[in-house]
Design an enzyme around this catalytic site. Structure first.
Site, PDB file in Angstrom:
ATOM      1  N   HIS A 266     -41.459   4.248 -71.922  1.00 22.03           N
ATOM      2  CA  HIS A 266     -40.745   5.530 -71.948  1.00 22.03           C
ATOM      3  C   HIS A 266     -40.899   6.266 -70.611  1.00 22.03           C
ATOM      4  CE1 HIS A 266     -39.249   9.197 -74.119  1.00 22.03           C
ATOM      5  NE2 HIS A 266     -39.958   9.806 -73.180  1.00 22.03           N
ATOM      6  N   GLU A 267     -42.154   6.446 -70.187  1.00 19.45           N
ATOM      7  CA  GLU A 267     -42.386   7.193 -68.940  1.00 19.45           C
ATOM      8  C   GLU A 267     -41.826   6.428 -67.732  1.00 19.45           C
ATOM      9  OE1 GLU A 267     -43.178  10.197 -69.373  1.00 19.45           O
ATOM     10  OE2 GLU A 267     -43.898   9.999 -71.446  1.00 19.45           O
ATOM     11  N   HIS A 270     -38.275   7.441 -67.306  1.00 18.07           N
ATOM     12  CA  HIS A 270     -38.159   8.710 -66.577  1.00 18.07           C
ATOM     13  C   HIS A 270     -38.375   8.484 -65.072  1.00 18.07           C
ATOM     14  CE1 HIS A 270     -37.792  11.575 -69.838  1.00 18.07           C
ATOM     15  NE2 HIS A 270     -38.911  11.189 -70.433  1.00 18.07           N
ATOM     16  N   GLU A 296     -34.066  12.190 -70.926  1.00 14.51           N
ATOM     17  CA  GLU A 296     -34.523  11.525 -72.153  1.00 14.51           C
ATOM     18  C   GLU A 296     -33.665  10.299 -72.459  1.00 14.51           C
ATOM     19  OE1 GLU A 296     -37.143  11.846 -74.452  1.00 14.51           O
ATOM     20  OE2 GLU A 296     -37.981  13.092 -72.865  1.00 14.51           O
TER      21      GLU A 296
END
Lengths: 502, 502
Positions: A266-267, A270, A296
């Protein structure tokens, strides 16, 4: 370069330097700073914040922005410069009508409120947090009031701040469709959950080995270690000083394999966004992701759309199994894919699966609407919260800690923020269908070759930073603006397939 | 509070905030920032540096300092306030006569020079660095010239900047005595070195275990982990944001036990100083160690005077042996003490033992004197350097990398800095004799109780920060100003005892 624009940038480069310093202090506080540091460092942060604001909101900058908004001057600006002027104008409009003394009082209140919230959450007692929250809401209503044009509702202003062009009308329609599809689907899915044994996930996983594997996965999906670092913090997050210094954190649990793996993917999503913003706009106000929702969408595209896909794990799962041969001895790839996609109603947003996740967001959105319409008292929040969980999830928190107090957002004054998470998931689904129509994603994943996928996102989304808004990006990418239907379709198709529903 | 002083502090608290931000960026660059970050972050650092200078050197601050220097206003200030005014006045005097454009050109030159130096050192080729060094020296001479009162020599100005009240006359006398004692003593000592087998130090030592032990030792000597952190960097150093946030770094080598242990004790000494500066003056210009020399006295007191003492290791050595049972099986405490104090002529300053160390400093001091007296050409430096090593140490560098190019200081424009290291060692020795006369240091060390020793230093040195200079601190501590004779006495007594010389 246009001389007025040049003058504007002389001011703004200072603003950007103060912002970078504040970002570094924040990063440092979350990852490393000693326990007693913050009480003293807060003075430095206060001074730097003040410099940030007074260099952004002042008569010189306002005059320059006014001049640069004129048609004649606009004709003299290139694409990036126009976007910079527009963005600064928006920032000034958000802040200029707030009397500085009110802003300072509000900043102090929210700074203290996160401590009050944290203690109340530990004590599982909403009443301890309620008076502070009440004051924060008053300020947010007042601040929105300063900016409200005739007929604009305060909550619409907040929603638009986080995602340009979005308001209650659009979100009501979007969330209505999700509720209609997800609530019954989740019930059906839950009935079949006994057949998915997920106990393997809670065996003992050595943390050093988890770190090693997570670092590998991060590089695998495209995190560039020449322009980024990974550290640890209580809650994973991403931040950046510029496009060549992007930082992510992770957290590790000895008795949970998934948590760290999907957090790092997830990170990394980003981070990949921020790392590919063009050099020409880094160090400017538009040199960052265009919105929370679009950000997101990138983290969730990597975490969920790609990261929970069987094709993604085909080349990768053997390595995970090699890292933990004992713990995963009896877990086949097929079993693992079912495990990481298992869905069920739950109470905690940050632990939610992909299917139930939007319901957590809808509950918060509906409550925020009620708050800003003045239809509920703050003290009644726990009751309303629990009622909604009962209605949408069929379960109810046993206490405020796992209920209304679970998220930090409101303590920081962030209202209108939660919908971005669902918008992000929906954009990820929309991008997925578009990309499936133009490239063999599954084939690339199976081959362990993520480069074409990542490069497509780099070229059509990341590089532009904030020079284009969400709808402009989507429109030029696939000739269609935001459309929540793809998300409904994605969740329905995916979970019907996984759970072999008709 | 005096209203002029209050106004002054409104300016200075900004200066301090920019300084703190710059410190954090520097720490981050040395410990964590990704490889490609600095090329972009340098822009932010440039802007913050500029803000630092323009908020310190401006007409408002100068006027306030002028007013506050008047007798009437002085009567209105307390002890700390007077020290703050004096310190700011000194900073302004150092910088105000330098034309800003020259300062900027010089800053850019030194920023680039460290890169040039680093490459030249790798290539072991002084000629590559010589042109840049020549320009740096020109600037330093010119800048000193702007401030020189009639009859003052430029190098005396630089020496005074690092240690108030010190000049060539004093240092010539001090260094003369050291040469007279140390050069023959080192020769005698070297003759007996065959009897000290130090091969144990170069066995294989697991780095994780070294880290664990070093962290323990750091806390043992008094590093407070509530207001400090330890990280890693190529060269160990100490920095601080304020007295509640003090940071040290260490480095580790698998085949060298001593290096990390004595580095961490050294840096802990620096940290203990900064951690005990009083709350009332932290966040002010006097809220830091009073001088480089006094700072080094604290790090060296812990590292050498205490840290290489047999009594210190009596309670600690069993723990070290427990950590490395295989490697230290055949090394008794007595053997270990001889090993960590073994002395011999050497070429590299940072690897030098306690006895030969001052000779490295004297060589650099004598060369700097020649440079600022205009008596040598920069291109001749390698030859002069090698000649002095032959004369004082009896050995000679094989190349410029282990000779004149070994230290980074000159590339950063730091001339007059090296003597501080020897002044620090000398102050440590002077403090040692004084403390021995008033408290049972050996007994405390044997008992593993460092508290009374540390508290004495806290109360008589650390708490004052820069409100007192070196001589003022020493005078009120032991009724005597700096006296280099103690250092000569300390080295002679210690090494005659260790090597059983008559």
């Amino acid at each position: 370069m246009n001389t007025n624009f040049q003058q504007l940038m002389n001011h703004i480069e200072k603003v950007m330097a103060f912002q970078a310093a504040l970002t570094l202090f924040e990063w440092d506080a979350e990852t490393l700073a000693p326990e007693e540091s913050m009480e003293y460092t807060s003075k430095t942060i206060g001074i730097l914040s003040n410099e940030y604001f007074s260099n952004l909101i002042n008569d010189d900058v306002k005059k320059l922005i006014h001049k640069l908004s004129e048609e004649k001057e606009q004709a003299d600006l290139d694409f990036n410069e126009k976007a910079i002027v527009k963005d600064i104008k928006k920032s000034i409009e958000e802040l200029e009508h707030i009397p500085p003394e009110e802003y300072r009082a509000y900043s102090e209140l929210t700074a203290k409120a996160s401590g009050i919230w944290s203690k109340a959450k530990q004590k599982k007692c909403f009443a301890d947090f309620s008076p502070a929250l009440d004051k924060i809401i008053d300020y947010r209503k007042k601040f929105a009031g300063y900016r409200a044009k005739k007929g604009t509702k305060p909550y619409d202003i907040l929603l638009n701040d986080f995602e340009e062009g979005f308001n209650m009308e659009k979100l009501d329609e979007f969330f209505g469709k999700i509720k209609e599809a997800v609530i019954p689907l989740l019930k059906e899915v839950a009935k079949k959950n006994d057949s998915i044994d997920k106990t393997y996930n809670y065996r003992h996983y050595d943390i050093e080995k988890q770190k090693e594997f997570c670092k590998y996965v991060s590089g695998y999906v495209g995190f560039d270690f020449n322009r980024g670092v990974i550290a640890e913090s209580a809650h994973p997050f991403t931040t950046n000083l510029h496009n060549h210094d992007v930082r992510i954190t992770n957290h590790f649990h000895e008795d949970n394999l998934e948590s760290a793996i999907f957090s790092i993917i997830h990170e990394s999503g980003h981070a990949i966004y921020e790392m590919h913003i063009e050099d020409a706009i880094t160090h400017t106000p538009v040199g960052t992701g265009t919105s929370m929702g679009m950000h997101e969408s990138q983290s969730r595209f990597f975490e969920n759309v790609i990261g929970r896909n069987e094709a993604f794990w085909k080349p990768l799962y053997p390595k995970l199994r090699e890292t933990f041969p004992e713990q995963l001895r009896d877990v086949s790839l097929e079993h693992f894919i079912k495990g990481i996609n298992k869905a069920a109603p739950g109470l905690i947003r940050t632990e939610a699966d992909e299917l139930s996740y939007p319901l957590h967001i809808i509950i918060r959105y509906e409550i925020e609407k009620l708050i800003f319409a003045g239809k509920i008292k703050v003290e009644d929040l726990p009751e309303i919260w629990n009622e909604k969980y009962r209605e949408y999830m069929g379960i109810e928190p046993k206490n405020d800690g796992e209920g209304v107090l679970q998220d930090i957002h409101w303590a920081g004054g962030s209202f209108g923020y939660f919908p971005s998470y669902a918008i992000g998931s929906a954009i990820a689904a929309q991008i997925n269908y578009h990309m499936l129509s133009i490239m063999p994603i599954e084939k690339y994943l199976t081959e362990g070759n993520l480069t074409p996928i990542r490069e497509y996102l780099n070229n059509h989304i990341h590089r532009y930073g904030k020079t284009k808004n969400t709808n402009e990006i989507l429109k030029s990418m696939m000739d269609e603006e935001f459309n929540g239907d793809y998300y409904v379709k994605y969740l329905t198709e995916k979970y019907k397939r996984l759970y072999e529903l008709n």
